[in-house]
Design a protein around this motif. Structure first.
Motif, PDB file in Angstrom:
ATOM      1  N   PHE A 106      -8.211 -61.004  20.266  1.00  0.00           N
ATOM      2  CA  PHE A 106      -7.801 -59.742  20.770  1.00  0.00           C
ATOM      3  C   PHE A 106      -6.872 -59.122  19.872  1.00  0.00           C
ATOM      4  O   PHE A 106      -7.359 -57.697  19.486  1.00  0.00           O
ATOM      5  CB  PHE A 106      -7.038 -59.905  22.097  1.00  0.00           C
ATOM      6  CG  PHE A 106      -6.605 -58.710  22.488  1.00  0.00           C
ATOM      7  CD1 PHE A 106      -7.387 -57.858  23.592  1.00  0.00           C
ATOM      8  CD2 PHE A 106      -5.205 -58.217  22.521  1.00  0.00           C
ATOM      9  CE1 PHE A 106      -7.044 -56.737  24.000  1.00  0.00           C
ATOM     10  CE2 PHE A 106      -4.719 -56.878  22.822  1.00  0.00           C
ATOM     11  CZ  PHE A 106      -5.581 -56.117  23.769  1.00  0.00           C
TER      12      PHE A 106
ATOM     13  N   ILE B  19      -7.945 -56.446  28.997  1.00  0.00           N
ATOM     14  CA  ILE B  19      -7.108 -55.748  27.901  1.00  0.00           C
ATOM     15  C   ILE B  19      -5.827 -55.559  28.230  1.00  0.00           C
ATOM     16  O   ILE B  19      -4.989 -55.917  27.345  1.00  0.00           O
ATOM     17  CB  ILE B  19      -7.893 -54.737  27.576  1.00  0.00           C
ATOM     18  CG1 ILE B  19      -9.286 -54.855  27.204  1.00  0.00           C
ATOM     19  CG2 ILE B  19      -7.134 -53.665  26.609  1.00  0.00           C
ATOM     20  CD1 ILE B  19     -10.156 -53.710  26.987  1.00  0.00           C
ATOM     21  N   GLN B  22      -3.859 -58.717  27.949  1.00  0.00           N
ATOM     22  CA  GLN B  22      -3.602 -59.299  26.614  1.00  0.00           C
ATOM     23  C   GLN B  22      -2.754 -58.326  25.478  1.00  0.00           C
ATOM     24  O   GLN B  22      -1.706 -59.140  25.045  1.00  0.00           O
ATOM     25  CB  GLN B  22      -4.933 -59.381  25.864  1.00  0.00           C
ATOM     26  CG  GLN B  22      -5.946 -60.320  26.321  1.00  0.00           C
ATOM     27  CD  GLN B  22      -5.889 -61.472  25.764  1.00  0.00           C
ATOM     28  OE1 GLN B  22      -4.816 -62.315  25.768  1.00  0.00           O
ATOM     29  NE2 GLN B  22      -7.157 -62.173  25.285  1.00  0.00           N
TER      30      GLN B  22
END
Lengths: 187, 65
Positions: A106, B19, B22
């Motif tokens: 990520f 997302i 994270q």
């Protein structure tokens, strides 16, 4: 009337953890991040006189750090003219082949975003500033912050979707997507 | 073996949530770390060396010239 004012030293100290978190998120490198924080603290100390009491010190410090970071990028760009530039370093790690969509993957995806999009996404999604505060920190209009955040989210989603499409959902990611409660579990 | 595209929008929502988590997780990770000594030392040194703020420093610089 005189609520014993915190010493400037203590006041800055309180904000160091969020400055570090911001700097790491921006730069993707902890050593570099700490150098950015150091420079930010020195600048902040020198300019404490220009900080308006009662306003948001965290936002003020983030603005300084952000500007320190931008000058740092510009300096590096000048120094590294022969290669693909600053963003080549530390970014070129291929996504893990085992389909393990971990934090490192990520972070890589995050690092590949254009600077201003990454900055906007971090200010809103991680540091949890309002759009108005983020706009002040980034020195742009509120609408610009919103569109940068959207573009950043879409770019990341596209990339993660692509990976998901290629490898299928691995159990860990499936679990992560399946609405597991957040780690803190504070409610 | 074909991936259904029908649930793409659901997947998209999930990915967006992913997302968000994270992003916050990476940030909070650093946020929860103790302040490294170098910054405690830095603040102590700044405190020792000069008063915070602009004017004081200007005065000092002018005087030292």
């Amino acid at each position: 009337m005189t609520a014993a004012p915190q010493s400037p030293r203590d006041e800055l100290l309180v904000h160091i953890p969020s400055l570090r978190a911001f700097a790491v998120s921006l730069s993707g490198q902890i050593d570099r991040a700490d150098d950015l924080v150091q420079e930010t603290l020195v600048k902040a100390w020198r300019n404490l006189g220009s900080f308006t009491e009662g306003t948001n010190m965290r936002a003020w410090l983030f603005t300084i750090l952000r500007n320190v970071y931008i000058s740092d990028i510009r300096r590096r760009r000048r120094e590294v003219q022969d290669t693909d530039g600053v963003f080549a370093e530390g970014v070129a790690v291929a996504p893990a082949q085992n389909g393990h969509m971990d934090l490192a993957d990520f972070r890589n995806a995050l690092t590949e975003l254009p600077e201003e999009q990454r900055e906007a996404l971090i200010l809103i999604g991680a540091a949890e500033f309002s759009y108005e505060e983020a706009a002040e920190i980034a020195g742009c209009a509120v609408g610009t912050v919103k569109s940068r955040v959207n573009r950043a989210r879409n770019a990341l989603a596209k990339r993660l979707n692509l990976d998901v499409g290629e490898i299928g959902l691995d159990p860990e990611l499936r679990a992560a997507l399946g609405g597991m409660p957040a780690r803190s579990g504070s409610g | 073996m074909t991936q259904r595209k029908g649930d793409a929008s659901q997947l998209d929502t999930d990915v967006q949530a992913h997302i968000g988590r994270q992003l916050r997780a990476g940030y909070v990770d650093i946020l929860n770390q103790p302040v490294p000594d170098r910054f405690l030392e830095l603040l102590a040194e700044l405190d020792r060396r000069q008063d915070p703020g602009d004017r004081d420093e200007d005065v000092r610089q002018n005087r030292s010239r």
